[in-house]
Write an enzyme that holds these catalytic residues in place. Structure first.
Site, PDB file in Angstrom:
ATOM      1  N   THR A 130      47.674  45.236  41.190  1.00  0.00           N
ATOM      2  CA  THR A 130      48.050  45.856  42.465  1.00  0.00           C
ATOM      3  C   THR A 130      49.379  45.253  42.875  1.00  0.00           C
ATOM      4  O   THR A 130      49.458  44.050  43.136  1.00  0.00           O
ATOM      5  CB  THR A 130      47.002  45.550  43.552  1.00  0.00           C
ATOM      6  OG1 THR A 130      45.730  46.001  43.094  1.00  0.00           O
ATOM      7  CG2 THR A 130      47.354  46.262  44.854  1.00  0.00           C
ATOM      8  N   LYS A 142      46.484  53.485  46.173  1.00  0.00           N
ATOM      9  CA  LYS A 142      45.678  52.265  46.387  1.00  0.00           C
ATOM     10  C   LYS A 142      45.909  51.690  47.795  1.00  0.00           C
ATOM     11  O   LYS A 142      44.961  51.373  48.514  1.00  0.00           O
ATOM     12  CB  LYS A 142      46.042  51.252  45.309  1.00  0.00           C
ATOM     13  CG  LYS A 142      45.596  49.843  45.563  1.00  0.00           C
ATOM     14  CD  LYS A 142      44.390  49.449  44.765  1.00  0.00           C
ATOM     15  CE  LYS A 142      43.872  48.096  45.215  1.00  0.00           C
ATOM     16  NZ  LYS A 142      42.582  47.778  44.728  1.00  0.00           N
ATOM     17  N   LYS A 172      46.301  40.899  51.080  1.00  0.00           N
ATOM     18  CA  LYS A 172      47.378  41.172  50.118  1.00  0.00           C
ATOM     19  C   LYS A 172      47.716  42.671  50.098  1.00  0.00           C
ATOM     20  O   LYS A 172      48.887  43.060  50.193  1.00  0.00           O
ATOM     21  CB  LYS A 172      46.942  40.729  48.713  1.00  0.00           C
ATOM     22  CG  LYS A 172      47.943  41.140  47.648  1.00  0.00           C
ATOM     23  CD  LYS A 172      47.424  41.059  46.235  1.00  0.00           C
ATOM     24  CE  LYS A 172      48.368  41.837  45.320  1.00  0.00           C
ATOM     25  NZ  LYS A 172      48.011  41.794  43.917  1.00  0.00           N
TER      26      LYS A 172
HETATM   27  P1  NAD Z   1      43.474  36.379  38.898  1.00  0.00           P
HETATM   28  O1  NAD Z   1      44.374  35.428  39.598  1.00  0.00           O
HETATM   29  O2  NAD Z   1      42.061  35.988  38.664  1.00  0.00           O
HETATM   30  O3  NAD Z   1      44.116  36.784  37.473  1.00  0.00           O
HETATM   31  C1  NAD Z   1      45.481  36.935  37.242  1.00  0.00           C
HETATM   32  C2  NAD Z   1      45.811  36.214  35.939  1.00  0.00           C
HETATM   33  O4  NAD Z   1      47.163  36.468  35.539  1.00  0.00           O
HETATM   34  C3  NAD Z   1      45.687  34.675  36.052  1.00  0.00           C
HETATM   35  O5  NAD Z   1      44.717  34.244  35.142  1.00  0.00           O
HETATM   36  C4  NAD Z   1      47.097  34.173  35.692  1.00  0.00           C
HETATM   37  O6  NAD Z   1      47.076  32.973  34.966  1.00  0.00           O
HETATM   38  C5  NAD Z   1      47.606  35.324  34.857  1.00  0.00           C
HETATM   39  N1  NAD Z   1      49.063  35.375  34.693  1.00  0.00           N
HETATM   40  C6  NAD Z   1      50.049  35.224  35.620  1.00  0.00           C
HETATM   41  N2  NAD Z   1      51.254  35.399  35.061  1.00  0.00           N
HETATM   42  C7  NAD Z   1      51.056  35.655  33.739  1.00  0.00           C
HETATM   43  C8  NAD Z   1      51.903  35.941  32.627  1.00  0.00           C
HETATM   44  N3  NAD Z   1      53.229  35.973  32.737  1.00  0.00           N
HETATM   45  N4  NAD Z   1      51.332  36.170  31.425  1.00  0.00           N
HETATM   46  C9  NAD Z   1      49.999  36.139  31.280  1.00  0.00           C
HETATM   47  N5  NAD Z   1      49.127  35.893  32.289  1.00  0.00           N
HETATM   48  C10 NAD Z   1      49.663  35.641  33.494  1.00  0.00           C
HETATM   49  O7  NAD Z   1      43.531  37.745  39.731  1.00  0.00           O
HETATM   50  P2  NAD Z   1      42.491  38.972  39.680  1.00  0.00           P
HETATM   51  O8  NAD Z   1      41.508  38.827  40.778  1.00  0.00           O
HETATM   52  O9  NAD Z   1      42.034  39.171  38.267  1.00  0.00           O
HETATM   53  O10 NAD Z   1      43.467  40.160  40.121  1.00  0.00           O
HETATM   54  C11 NAD Z   1      44.440  40.693  39.241  1.00  0.00           C
HETATM   55  C12 NAD Z   1      45.090  41.902  39.890  1.00  0.00           C
HETATM   56  O11 NAD Z   1      44.076  42.871  40.202  1.00  0.00           O
HETATM   57  C13 NAD Z   1      45.789  41.584  41.217  1.00  0.00           C
HETATM   58  O12 NAD Z   1      46.976  42.331  41.277  1.00  0.00           O
HETATM   59  C14 NAD Z   1      44.767  42.009  42.268  1.00  0.00           C
HETATM   60  O13 NAD Z   1      45.374  42.381  43.500  1.00  0.00           O
HETATM   61  C15 NAD Z   1      44.127  43.204  41.586  1.00  0.00           C
HETATM   62  N6  NAD Z   1      42.768  43.499  42.035  1.00  0.00           N
HETATM   63  C16 NAD Z   1      41.848  42.506  42.152  1.00  0.00           C
HETATM   64  C17 NAD Z   1      40.562  42.799  42.570  1.00  0.00           C
HETATM   65  C18 NAD Z   1      39.497  41.729  42.699  1.00  0.00           C
HETATM   66  O14 NAD Z   1      38.411  42.008  43.243  1.00  0.00           O
HETATM   67  N7  NAD Z   1      39.728  40.510  42.211  1.00  0.00           N
HETATM   68  C19 NAD Z   1      40.211  44.133  42.874  1.00  0.00           C
HETATM   69  C20 NAD Z   1      41.167  45.141  42.700  1.00  0.00           C
HETATM   70  C21 NAD Z   1      42.451  44.811  42.284  1.00  0.00           C
END
Ligand code: NAD
Length: 304
Positions: free
Chosen positions: A96, A171, A246
């Site tokens: 997102t 979204k 966010k």
């Molecule tokens: P998270 O922080 O658990 O996972 C993100 C991952 O990206 C981390 O493990 C981080 O180490 C990794 N990362 C960062 N930079 C990187 C790079 N250059 N190369 C490789 N890996 C890298 O976050 P999440 O909860 O999994 O959310 C991910 C996305 O999904 C966000 O944009 C969030 O807004 C969206 N989202 C999350 C949810 C939820 O319920 N958690 C729901 C809908 C959307």
């Protein structure tokens, strides 16, 4: 069908999404900055990629599930990923991110001779694990069709919303509705408390009347009327308040950029930012109801 997928970001969402691609028969090369997350993904059948560029060299498609737009843009622009990919590789960003960042990401991908789709999700970690996410996609019809088997393996529904950035736009618009309606439902329960109106009575009326909405009938912010809602388990998420904050921050950026007046959306963004930075940091977004009660009153409206 794309058979080899490079997957970046194996966190709360990306970990189970990558695992579902493996289950569907894809070869998945995974990359994350946190070694423990790579180890966990390997246990689910993902192959650890040697480097960011190394992950994409053999890939037909690249899926990203990263925290924010700056991570996606940095990966595309600075880590050699676009240069290492084979011409025409399909880049699907499920993170997102800001609509403007999504459009910039599309431009960078296309300028490098590849194909791009923004495809953020709704459904949370539960949906990521169960493979029941909803994808909102932005990009060309050809890109959407090419990504369909991948999205199918990770979710239940995919909607093609329009051109570059349209998935992100859908979204944040949806989540702005959700935030405003959750605050509205919460204010109604607090008003009911002050009037001596029982939660269940208000629920019974509003859930079958014109006040009906998801914030009331699925994620009801007070315990009792909807047994499965986070309010019944001390507001354990669910959809955590910081994630709502966010998404509303992204909506507020887009409102300002477009010169759109949306007083309720902007107020909701302000309220959730404050809540997420304080007592709501680990709570479901429906716990915002706690901040709306007059000081010194309890859930039933009586003095604390
Ligand atoms: P998270 O922080 O658990 O996972 C993100 C991952 O990206 C981390 O493990 C981080 O180490 C990794 N990362 C960062 N930079 C990187 C790079 N250059 N190369 C490789 N890996 C890298 O976050 P999440 O909860 O999994 O959310 C991910 C996305 O999904 C966000 O944009 C969030 O807004 C969206 N989202 C999350 C949810 C939820 O319920 N958690 C729901 C809908 C959307």
């Amino acid at each position: 069908m794309s058979s080899t997928v490079a997957f970046f970001g194996l966190g709360h969402m990306g970990g189970p999404m990558a695992a579902n691609l493996v289950k569907a028969g894809y070869r998945v090369l995974g990359f994350d900055l946190v070694p423990e997350l790579v180890t966990a993904a390997v246990a689910a059948g993902v192959e650890a990629a040697p480097s960011a560029a190394g992950a994409v060299a053999e890939a037909d498609a690249v899926v990203t599930m990263l925290p924010a737009g700056r991570h996606v843009l940095a990966l595309y622009r600075e880590q050699g990923v676009l240069a290492a990919a084979r011409p025409g590789t399909l880049f699907v960003d499920c993170s997102t991110i800001d609509v403007a960042d999504a459009r910039a990401a599309h431009e960078a991908v296309v300028a490098a001779g590849h194909r791009a789709l923004d495809a953020p999700v709704s459904g949370g970690v539960v949906g990521a694990e169960a493979g029941t996410l909803t994808f909102m996609a932005g990009g060309g019809a050809e890109e959407f069709a090419a990504a369909a088997p991948l999205l199918d393996a990770m979710g239940r529904k995919a909607v093609h919303c329009g051109d570059a950035g349209a998935g992100q736009a859908a979204k944040i618009c949806n989540n702005m509705i959700l935030a405003v309606s959750m605050i509205g439902v919460s204010e109604a329960f607090v008003l009911a408390e002050s009037l001596g109106l029982d939660h269940r009575a208000l629920y019974e009326v509003a859930s079958t009347a014109s006040g009906q909405c998801w914030a009331l009938t699925v994620n009801c912010p007070v315990p009792g009327p909807v047994p499965g809602s986070p309010a019944n388990r001390e507001y354990r998420p669910g959809f955590a308040a910081p994630l709502m904050a966010k998404d509303l921050g992204l909506a507020a950026n887009a409102l300002r950029a477009g010169g759109v007046e949306a007083p309720l959306g902007l107020k909701a963004a302000e309220m959730y930012a404050a809540f997420a930075a304080g007592e709501g940091a680990e709570l479901d977004f429906s716990a915002i109801v706690r901040t709306l009660r007059p000081a010194g009153t309890r859930e039933n409206g009586t003095p604390a």
